[in-house]
Write a protein that holds these residues in place. Structure first.
Motif, short mmCIF file in Angstrom:
data_model
loop_
_atom_site.label_atom_id
_atom_site.label_comp_id
_atom_site.label_asym_id
_atom_site.label_seq_id
_atom_site.Cartn_x
_atom_site.Cartn_y
_atom_site.Cartn_z
N PRO A 237 0.94 -1.28 0.22
CA PRO A 237 -0.57 0.07 -0.17
C PRO A 237 1.29 1.22 0.08
O PRO A 237 2.43 1.17 0.35
CB PRO A 237 -0.95 -0.25 0.90
CG PRO A 237 -0.67 -1.63 1.98
CD PRO A 237 0.07 -2.40 1.22
N GLN A 238 0.27 1.93 -0.49
CA GLN A 238 1.03 3.78 -0.26
C GLN A 238 -0.52 4.64 0.36
O GLN A 238 0.58 6.11 0.94
CB GLN A 238 0.90 4.30 -1.78
CG GLN A 238 1.80 3.21 -2.70
CD GLN A 238 1.74 4.20 -4.22
OE1 GLN A 238 0.43 4.93 -4.25
NE2 GLN A 238 2.58 3.28 -5.40
N TYR A 239 -1.04 4.30 1.06
CA TYR A 239 -2.20 4.88 1.91
C TYR A 239 -3.11 4.51 2.55
O TYR A 239 -3.29 2.88 2.38
CB TYR A 239 -3.02 6.40 0.60
CG TYR A 239 -2.04 7.26 -0.16
CD1 TYR A 239 -1.46 8.43 -0.09
CD2 TYR A 239 -2.11 6.58 -1.43
CE1 TYR A 239 -0.97 9.10 -0.85
CE2 TYR A 239 -0.95 7.20 -2.60
CZ TYR A 239 -0.85 8.63 -2.14
OH TYR A 239 -0.33 9.08 -3.14
N ILE A 240 -3.36 4.61 3.79
CA ILE A 240 -4.41 4.51 4.88
C ILE A 240 -5.33 5.21 4.39
O ILE A 240 -5.34 6.43 4.89
CB ILE A 240 -3.68 3.97 6.09
CG1 ILE A 240 -5.22 3.46 6.93
CG2 ILE A 240 -2.57 5.09 6.99
CD1 ILE A 240 -4.26 2.80 8.16
N ILE A 241 -6.89 5.24 4.69
CA ILE A 241 -8.34 5.71 4.52
C ILE A 241 -9.01 5.45 5.98
O ILE A 241 -9.23 3.77 5.89
CB ILE A 241 -9.25 5.92 3.84
CG1 ILE A 241 -8.42 6.62 2.45
CG2 ILE A 241 -10.24 6.06 3.84
CD1 ILE A 241 -9.11 6.34 0.82
N ILE A 242 -8.79 6.24 7.22
CA ILE A 242 -10.38 5.31 8.21
C ILE A 242 -11.09 6.40 7.94
O ILE A 242 -10.63 8.14 7.98
CB ILE A 242 -9.33 5.32 9.60
CG1 ILE A 242 -8.11 4.16 9.48
CG2 ILE A 242 -9.92 4.73 10.61
CD1 ILE A 242 -7.26 4.46 10.89
N SER A 243 -12.42 6.19 7.83
CA SER A 243 -12.80 7.01 8.11
C SER A 243 -14.66 7.02 9.03
O SER A 243 -14.73 5.70 8.80
CB SER A 243 -13.40 7.46 6.52
OG SER A 243 -14.60 8.44 6.73
N ALA A 244 -15.16 7.95 9.56
CA ALA A 244 -16.05 7.71 10.44
C ALA A 244 -17.01 9.17 10.54
O ALA A 244 -16.33 10.15 10.32
CB ALA A 244 -15.88 6.78 11.61
N ALA A 245 -18.26 8.46 10.42
CA ALA A 245 -19.81 9.08 10.58
C ALA A 245 -20.33 8.56 11.53
O ALA A 245 -20.77 7.71 11.46
CB ALA A 245 -19.55 9.83 9.18
N ALA A 246 -20.80 9.68 11.96
CA ALA A 246 -22.13 9.60 13.02
C ALA A 246 -23.14 9.10 12.35
O ALA A 246 -24.02 8.76 12.60
CB ALA A 246 -22.62 10.65 14.43
N SER A 247 -23.67 10.02 11.56
CA SER A 247 -24.85 9.80 10.33
C SER A 247 -23.62 9.31 8.56
O SER A 247 -23.21 10.25 8.23
CB SER A 247 -25.71 11.35 9.69
OG SER A 247 -25.72 11.56 10.75
N MET A 248 -23.90 8.07 8.44
CA MET A 248 -23.23 7.48 7.44
C MET A 248 -23.60 7.67 5.70
O MET A 248 -22.75 7.90 4.63
CB MET A 248 -23.64 6.19 7.35
CG MET A 248 -25.01 5.30 7.05
SD MET A 248 -24.87 3.70 6.79
CE MET A 248 -23.88 3.66 5.59
N TYR A 249 -25.15 8.50 5.67
CA TYR A 249 -25.20 9.08 5.10
C TYR A 249 -24.91 10.60 4.53
O TYR A 249 -25.68 11.68 3.82
CB TYR A 249 -26.52 8.99 4.34
CG TYR A 249 -26.68 7.57 3.58
CD1 TYR A 249 -25.89 6.91 2.25
CD2 TYR A 249 -27.98 6.53 4.02
CE1 TYR A 249 -25.66 5.44 3.06
CE2 TYR A 249 -27.99 5.05 3.82
CZ TYR A 249 -27.35 4.50 3.46
OH TYR A 249 -27.38 3.48 3.12
N GLY A 250 -23.98 11.10 5.65
CA GLY A 250 -24.36 12.76 5.79
C GLY A 250 -23.13 13.80 4.61
O GLY A 250 -23.57 14.79 4.24
N ASP A 251 -22.42 12.60 2.82
CA ASP A 251 -22.06 13.22 1.98
C ASP A 251 -23.80 13.30 1.59
O ASP A 251 -23.31 14.41 0.89
CB ASP A 251 -21.75 12.41 1.18
CG ASP A 251 -20.21 12.13 1.62
OD1 ASP A 251 -19.53 12.45 2.53
OD2 ASP A 251 -19.91 10.80 1.31
N TYR A 252 -24.92 13.45 1.56
CA TYR A 252 -25.94 13.21 1.12
C TYR A 252 -26.66 14.73 2.57
O TYR A 252 -27.97 14.83 1.82
CB TYR A 252 -26.33 12.89 0.32
CG TYR A 252 -26.39 11.52 -0.17
CD1 TYR A 252 -26.92 11.72 -0.94
CD2 TYR A 252 -25.19 10.36 -0.20
CE1 TYR A 252 -25.89 10.19 -2.39
CE2 TYR A 252 -24.92 8.90 -0.92
CZ TYR A 252 -25.04 9.79 -1.73
OH TYR A 252 -24.62 8.32 -3.06
#
Length: 623
Positions: free
Chosen positions: A589-604
């Motif tokens: 790997p070259q990168y790691i992503i850890i992402s947490a959201a209290a509202s999983m559809y917050g992008d919407y």
């Protein structure tokens, strides 16, 4: 499968005045010789051709038939008595009653200008003794098999990962290019056909390539002696490192006899075979060995291993038989960044007890990089007084002095004020240390905007605003290969007051919100995904086309997520282990992503403004 030419030969002994006049010096009765040839059909021939080679094509059925060369010899080897091309036959050929031998050559070998080396054209040869008896019909069948010495060259992934502009040249002559074939990545696995004649001919090979970190060419040459017609020599090239020395493994597979010969640059008939670099992880490693099963059998084959510096007790694990003579095992419970010594055990021929065979080898496990500030103990207002950042330039821990974690507070609080921060350091509720990270979704109901600001935290950086919408660059540089992410989480998912979401999964006002934690490793190209060199994947909340499915986009090596279903109440702390699903175990790997959201559809901008998530004790597991 061995391709064959079947020659059905009808030999009829008859009294013929014309024949007697032709052989008036022979008082024996004369027989009539007629010939019928059956060859592989054109489909079989074309299938044998190399797909990537288009300079010529395989010979068709008619071409093989009409150009076949027929030779008839006296049975006592006193000489050739007839030679002709099948297409020149206009009728029976008469022979005196006697013993003979018939030879046939078809395909490339029958040409007057035959190519000694070809990717397209096979050669066939067959021979059979027969007797012409006066007054008796004597059927004779001759099978003409492939008479080439056949080469197949395959490159292990370690070759492509280590060399550029590499090639493998093989031929019957070291200097004459007309007797050579060249393999590259484009035609790897293709069959090459050599017309190998003379006493114990050899195939000479040369590998050339440029090491990624070197300017000079790397060259290795060798010889396969006494090659045989009708045998396939499959060469599997692999790059390995052994005590800092470069080596290759070369396997010669004579498939037509169902047995293997093995040739290596550091030859050993029974012993350890070097592992590929990508087989050595931080917490486990795959090791290999070759075993002469005629000497040791297939039972009681083991590997033993221990830290090189310890000189202590060996740990033992049973070997798995991968194929004839080839064994492997996965060594577990290893310590990262540690050199291990390992050896092969095989049964003693007398006592049948496992004993060490051959020399031991060593490998060094990968490092096990940790998540910076995984328990969220280090905080500051280094970015702005209006929100908390999870790093501190004055930290005693070097990894915590620069930003690794970021949150949407950079957008919401930065644009609307401190009361709209959506990620906090919580000293009242925690599981590890003295504080946790609390993600709080909020309603932004102002004259200029009425949206949900989802509480979030991620490895990456806030990338600015697009109007009233935020842009986030996900990912941080990382070269480890963990097997899992373990963390503590507590969740309260409120009833949805902002409807929406992706098609097929939209939230309605009758639903409770969901939280999500994503974990991924990859080699994502920031030019393709809009991020930066250090944070390659950008999501722009004003453009759903950037809502990348991290689990399946190009560059993702491993992925796992965890969804928490809300019910309106504040849940209990639970420890979650996300075991990664690796879809590529050979790429670092070259990168790691850890992402947490209290509202999983917050992008919407969908979810509940009362949802909260607490995170603590994040750690990477290397098993």
């Amino acid at each position: 499968m061995k391709a064959t030419l079947k020659l059905i030969i009808g030999l009829t002994a008859a009294i013929a005045s014309a024949a007697c006049s032709k052989y008036d010096d022979n008082n024996a009765a004369t027989g009539a010789f007629s010939l019928h040839i059956v060859v592989p059909d054109e489909t079989e021939q074309q299938a044998a051709a190399t797909p990537s080679h288009v300079a010529t094509r395989a010979m068709s059925q008619d071409e093989l038939l009409n150009t076949a060369s027929i030779r008839i010899y006296n049975g006592d080897f006193t000489g050739l008595i007839r030679k002709f091309i099948y297409s020149d036959m206009t009728g029976p050929i008469y022979l005196p009653a006697n013993t003979y031998r018939i030879d046939i050559y078809a395909g490339e070998a029958a040409r007057s200008d035959a190519k000694v080396a070809s990717f397209d054209q096979k050669s066939y040869m067959g021979s059979q003794e027969f007797t012409v008896t006066a007054g008796v019909t004597t059927p004779v069948q001759v099978t003409a098999s492939v008479s080439n010495a056949i080469s197949v060259v395959e490159f292990d992934q370690s070759i492509a990962a280590t060399f550029s502009d590499y090639s493998f040249t093989i031929g019957l002559n070291k200097e004459d290019t007309a007797q050579q074939l060249v393999y590259t990545a484009a035609n790897a696995g293709a069959e090459g056909y050599f017309i190998a004649t003379g006493f114990e001919p050899s195939l000479y090979w040369t590998f050339r390539g440029t090491l990624a970190d070197e300017s000079e060419a790397f060259v290795k040459s060798g010889e396969i002696q006494a090659v045989e017609q009708g045998k396939k020599y499959t060469m599997n090239l692999k790059y390995t490192e052994h005590n800092g020395q470069l080596a290759f493994a070369l396997t010669v597979d004579k498939t037509t006899e169902d047995h293997n010969d093995q040739i290596v640059f550091e030859p050993v008939s029974t012993g350890l075979a070097a592992s590929s670099i990508y087989e050595i992880w931080a917490g486990h490693a795959t090791v290999h060995a070759d075993v002469d099963e005629t000497e040791y059998g297939t039972e009681n084959i083991f590997f033993e291993y221990r830290p090189s510096a310890s000189q202590g007790e060996w740990s033992r694990t049973a070997a798995t038989r991968d194929s004839e003579g080839m064994y492997s095992a996965v060594l577990t419970m290893l310590t990262p960044a540690t050199e291990y010594e390992y050896r092969l055990l095989a049964p003693d021929p007398q006592t049948k007890e496992p004993v060490a065979v051959g020399s031991s080898l060593t490998f060094t496990t990968e490092t096990a990089p940790a998540i910076p500030n995984g328990s969220f103990e280090t905080v500051s207002n280094a970015d702005d007084e209006r929100w908390i950042s999870f790093y501190d330039p004055a930290s005693e821990t070097e990894a915590n002095r620069t930003k690794w974690w970021d949150s949407g507070s950079s957008a919401s609080a930065g644009m609307l004020g401190a009361t709209y921060a959506i990620c906090y350091s919580d000293t009242d509720t925690y599981k590890d240390g003295t504080r946790s990270a609390r993600l709080q979704s909020k309603k932004v109901d102002m004259a200029v905007v009425n949206k949900l600001a989802a509480g979030n935290l991620f490895s990456g950086e806030f990338a600015g605003l697009d109007g009233m919408n935020g842009k986030v660059n996900f990912g941080r540089p990382f070269t480890g290969r963990p097997t899992a992410l373990r963390f503590w989480v507590k969740y309260k998912g409120g009833q949805v007051d902002y409807e929406g979401g992706p098609e097929g999964s939209k939230l309605t006002a009758s639903d409770f919100d969901k939280g999500q934690v994503k974990f991924a490793l990859g080699t994502w190209d920031h030019n393709k995904y809009g991020g930066s060199v250090s944070c390659p994947v950008q999501v722009n909340t004003s453009d759903t086309g950037t809502f990348w499915p991290i689990d399946s986009i190009e560059g993702t090596i491993a992925y796992k997520d965890h969804i928490l279903q809300g019910d309106g109440s504040e849940g209990e702390w639970q420890q979650v282990t996300l075991t990664l699903d690796y879809k590529d175990e050979t790429t670092i790997p070259q990168y790691i992503i850890i992402s947490a959201a209290a509202s999983m559809y917050g992008d919407y901008f969908a979810g509940s403004s009362s949802s909260q998530m607490w995170l603590d004790g994040m750690e990477l597991i290397y098993e």
